[in-house]
Design a protein around this motif. Structure first.
Motif, PDB file in Angstrom:
ATOM      1  N   ILE A   1       0.902  -1.104   0.110  1.00 37.03           N
ATOM      2  CA  ILE A   1       0.016  -0.016   0.208  1.00 37.03           C
ATOM      3  C   ILE A   1       0.898   1.327  -0.024  1.00 37.03           C
ATOM      4  O   ILE A   1       0.541   2.117  -0.816  1.00 37.03           O
ATOM      5  CB  ILE A   1      -0.946   0.041   1.160  1.00 37.03           C
ATOM      6  N   ILE A   2       1.870   1.242   0.850  1.00 32.85           N
ATOM      7  CA  ILE A   2       2.908   2.605   0.949  1.00 32.85           C
ATOM      8  C   ILE A   2       3.515   2.577  -0.357  1.00 32.85           C
ATOM      9  O   ILE A   2       3.725   3.589  -0.781  1.00 32.85           O
ATOM     10  CB  ILE A   2       3.856   2.189   2.081  1.00 32.85           C
ATOM     11  N   ALA A   3       3.950   1.420  -1.104  1.00 30.85           N
ATOM     12  CA  ALA A   3       4.697   1.510  -2.191  1.00 30.85           C
ATOM     13  C   ALA A   3       3.863   2.258  -3.577  1.00 30.85           C
ATOM     14  O   ALA A   3       4.580   3.007  -4.289  1.00 30.85           O
ATOM     15  CB  ALA A   3       4.967  -0.055  -2.691  1.00 30.85           C
ATOM     16  N   SER A   4       2.519   2.128  -3.463  1.00 37.79           N
ATOM     17  CA  SER A   4       1.893   2.816  -4.411  1.00 37.79           C
ATOM     18  C   SER A   4       1.684   4.252  -4.199  1.00 37.79           C
ATOM     19  O   SER A   4       1.279   4.983  -5.153  1.00 37.79           O
ATOM     20  CB  SER A   4       0.659   2.173  -4.651  1.00 37.79           C
ATOM     21  N   GLU A   5       1.632   4.730  -2.836  1.00 35.49           N
ATOM     22  CA  GLU A   5       1.580   6.183  -2.886  1.00 35.49           C
ATOM     23  C   GLU A   5       1.915   6.580  -1.286  1.00 35.49           C
ATOM     24  O   GLU A   5       1.770   5.576  -0.358  1.00 35.49           O
ATOM     25  CB  GLU A   5       0.460   6.752  -3.178  1.00 35.49           C
ATOM     26  N   GLU A   6       2.564   7.717  -0.981  1.00 34.29           N
ATOM     27  CA  GLU A   6       2.983   8.123   0.231  1.00 34.29           C
ATOM     28  C   GLU A   6       1.656   8.272   1.188  1.00 34.29           C
ATOM     29  O   GLU A   6       0.668   8.705   0.716  1.00 34.29           O
ATOM     30  CB  GLU A   6       3.618   9.366   0.180  1.00 34.29           C
TER      31      GLU A   6
ATOM     32  N   GLY B   1      -1.485   6.333   8.630  1.00 33.14           N
ATOM     33  CA  GLY B   1      -2.053   4.883   9.446  1.00 33.14           C
ATOM     34  C   GLY B   1      -3.505   4.788   9.151  1.00 33.14           C
ATOM     35  O   GLY B   1      -3.874   3.859   8.673  1.00 33.14           O
ATOM     36  N   TYR B   2      -4.235   5.849   8.998  1.00 36.16           N
ATOM     37  CA  TYR B   2      -5.843   5.615   9.121  1.00 36.16           C
ATOM     38  C   TYR B   2      -6.129   5.382   7.688  1.00 36.16           C
ATOM     39  O   TYR B   2      -7.057   4.487   7.404  1.00 36.16           O
ATOM     40  CB  TYR B   2      -6.271   6.798   9.544  1.00 36.16           C
ATOM     41  N   ALA B   3      -5.521   6.017   6.695  1.00 39.35           N
ATOM     42  CA  ALA B   3      -5.876   5.607   5.224  1.00 39.35           C
ATOM     43  C   ALA B   3      -5.455   4.309   4.915  1.00 39.35           C
ATOM     44  O   ALA B   3      -6.205   3.620   4.149  1.00 39.35           O
ATOM     45  CB  ALA B   3      -5.131   6.634   4.254  1.00 39.35           C
ATOM     46  N   ILE B   4      -4.392   3.767   5.449  1.00 38.05           N
ATOM     47  CA  ILE B   4      -3.872   2.491   5.337  1.00 38.05           C
ATOM     48  C   ILE B   4      -4.790   1.442   5.948  1.00 38.05           C
ATOM     49  O   ILE B   4      -5.338   0.498   5.270  1.00 38.05           O
ATOM     50  CB  ILE B   4      -2.443   2.181   5.809  1.00 38.05           C
ATOM     51  N   THR B   5      -5.289   1.588   7.022  1.00 34.61           N
ATOM     52  CA  THR B   5      -6.333   0.944   7.492  1.00 34.61           C
ATOM     53  C   THR B   5      -7.564   0.784   6.790  1.00 34.61           C
ATOM     54  O   THR B   5      -8.112  -0.082   6.566  1.00 34.61           O
ATOM     55  CB  THR B   5      -6.640   1.532   9.183  1.00 34.61           C
ATOM     56  N   ARG B   6      -8.151   1.881   6.235  1.00 42.54           N
ATOM     57  CA  ARG B   6      -9.274   1.897   5.586  1.00 42.54           C
ATOM     58  C   ARG B   6      -9.039   1.143   4.105  1.00 42.54           C
ATOM     59  O   ARG B   6     -10.257   0.323   3.974  1.00 42.54           O
ATOM     60  CB  ARG B   6      -9.823   3.476   5.123  1.00 42.54           C
TER      61      ARG B   6
END
Lengths: 108, 108, 118
Positions: free
Chosen positions: A19-24, A27-32
């Motif tokens: 997930i981080i690889a595709s864009e900076e 935490g909350y956005a990653i969880t969603r």
């Protein structure tokens, strides 16, 4: 799907790296994103512990930025070591899933 | 440790405690129980490392987002704590190493 | 010459005195628990006084924090101080003790949050 927690444990770190690889992101956005993907039981706390580990192992670059509400947010981007780790994760995942598929098909 | 470090450490600790006190009751309760657990388990960077202030940062974000504490970290608080300190050395590890190192040095 | 000095070397006595000064300010039941903790930890400590220091520091810190909150020492350490010390040093049986700490943590959180009334 329910009761995924145990099975997901070893792979969640790889998912977060991807997930981080595709864009900076934070935490909350990653969880969603994980929730929307179908991992409904993943809470922010779980993602927080993973991000902490990634930071500790120097796989990500962290920058603090002000957010509209509340305290500043930590944004995460992959660095070179993080990209290598992500490649390793996919290689391992491919190996694992191909072996398990083979088992299901009767070991041929 | 010099006197200055101790004074600085105390100041920082007081500032940290003040932030904890400012959290809503549910967050404060969970933070204190977590801290007690972490003190016992004893990860080496606990007193002056980024772990405890990091938890308060994270909790403040949760408060700003209007979430309850268990909604943020899940109901298995111990699992959350273990995730925070996964792969970090504890004082017990250091102590055990120092014991097992002794027979080896005596042999030489 | 005190016991600690003879087994660890005098460079640690200053730290040790600081511990004792901190322990002096604890309530009586907590001070008794501190004496017990020392009793269980120090005999294992010959030659390893230095690596024992942070463990003692953490244990004392825990006592200070919880005494300030007004909890009973029983609630913090349980009945088995020896087991508690084993777990602190990572000795045999530390794993089961840590499981107990985990359960205790989740139980305390559940109890105290329910007291909040939701």
């Amino acid at each position: 799907m329910e009761d995924l927690t145990e099975m997901l444990k070893g792979t969640l770190e790889g998912c977060v790296l991807q997930i981080i690889a595709s864009e900076e992101t934070y935490g909350y956005a990653i969880t969603r994103q994980l929730n929307e993907l179908g991992f409904a039981d993943v809470v922010e706390g779980t993602v927080y512990t993973i991000l902490l580990r990634l930071e500790r192992n120097r796989l990500v670059q962290v920058s603090k930025r002000p957010s509209g509400v509340g305290p500043p947010r930590k944004f995460y981007a992959l660095n070179e070591a993080g990209r290598e780790e992500l490649n390793k994760f996919w290689a391992k995942w491919q190996y694992l899933s191909s072996r398990i598929d083979k088992l299901k098909e009767g070991g041929r | 440790m010099g006197i200055q470090d101790i004074i600085e450490g105390k100041k920082q600790w007081r500032a940290h405690t003040a932030r904890v006190k400012a959290l809503p009751a549910d967050y404060r309760i969970v933070y204190k129980e977590m801290q007690k657990y972490l003190f016992k388990v004893g990860p080496v960077d606990l007193p002056d490392g980024p772990l405890l202030p990091g938890i308060v940062d994270f909790f403040e974000e949760g408060v700003a987002a209007g979430k309850g504490v268990l909604e943020l970290i899940g109901s298995d608080v111990a699992a959350f704590c273990d995730g925070l300190i996964q792969d970090t050395r504890t004082y017990a590890d250091v102590y055990q190493e120092s014991i097992s190192a002794q027979p080896g040095t005596a042999d030489k | 010459m005190n016991f600690w000095e003879t087994i660890t070397g005098s460079d640690l006595t200053r730290e040790w005195k600081a511990f004792e000064a901190r322990a002096e300010t604890l309530p009586d039941d907590y001070r008794a628990a501190w004496d017990q903790i020392k009793h269980y930890l120090i005999p294992q400590g010959d030659f390893t006084g230095r690596s024992l220091m942070p463990i003692l520091d953490a244990a004392l810190g825990l006592l200070e924090e919880t005494a300030a909150e007004g909890q009973s020492v029983q609630e913090v350490l349980g009945d088995d101080v020896q087991g508690f010390c084993t777990a602190l040093t990572g000795g045999h049986g530390a794993r089961t003790y840590r499981d107990r700490w985990r359960e205790q943590l989740n139980r305390n959180v559940a109890r105290k949050l329910s007291r909040l009334g939701g």
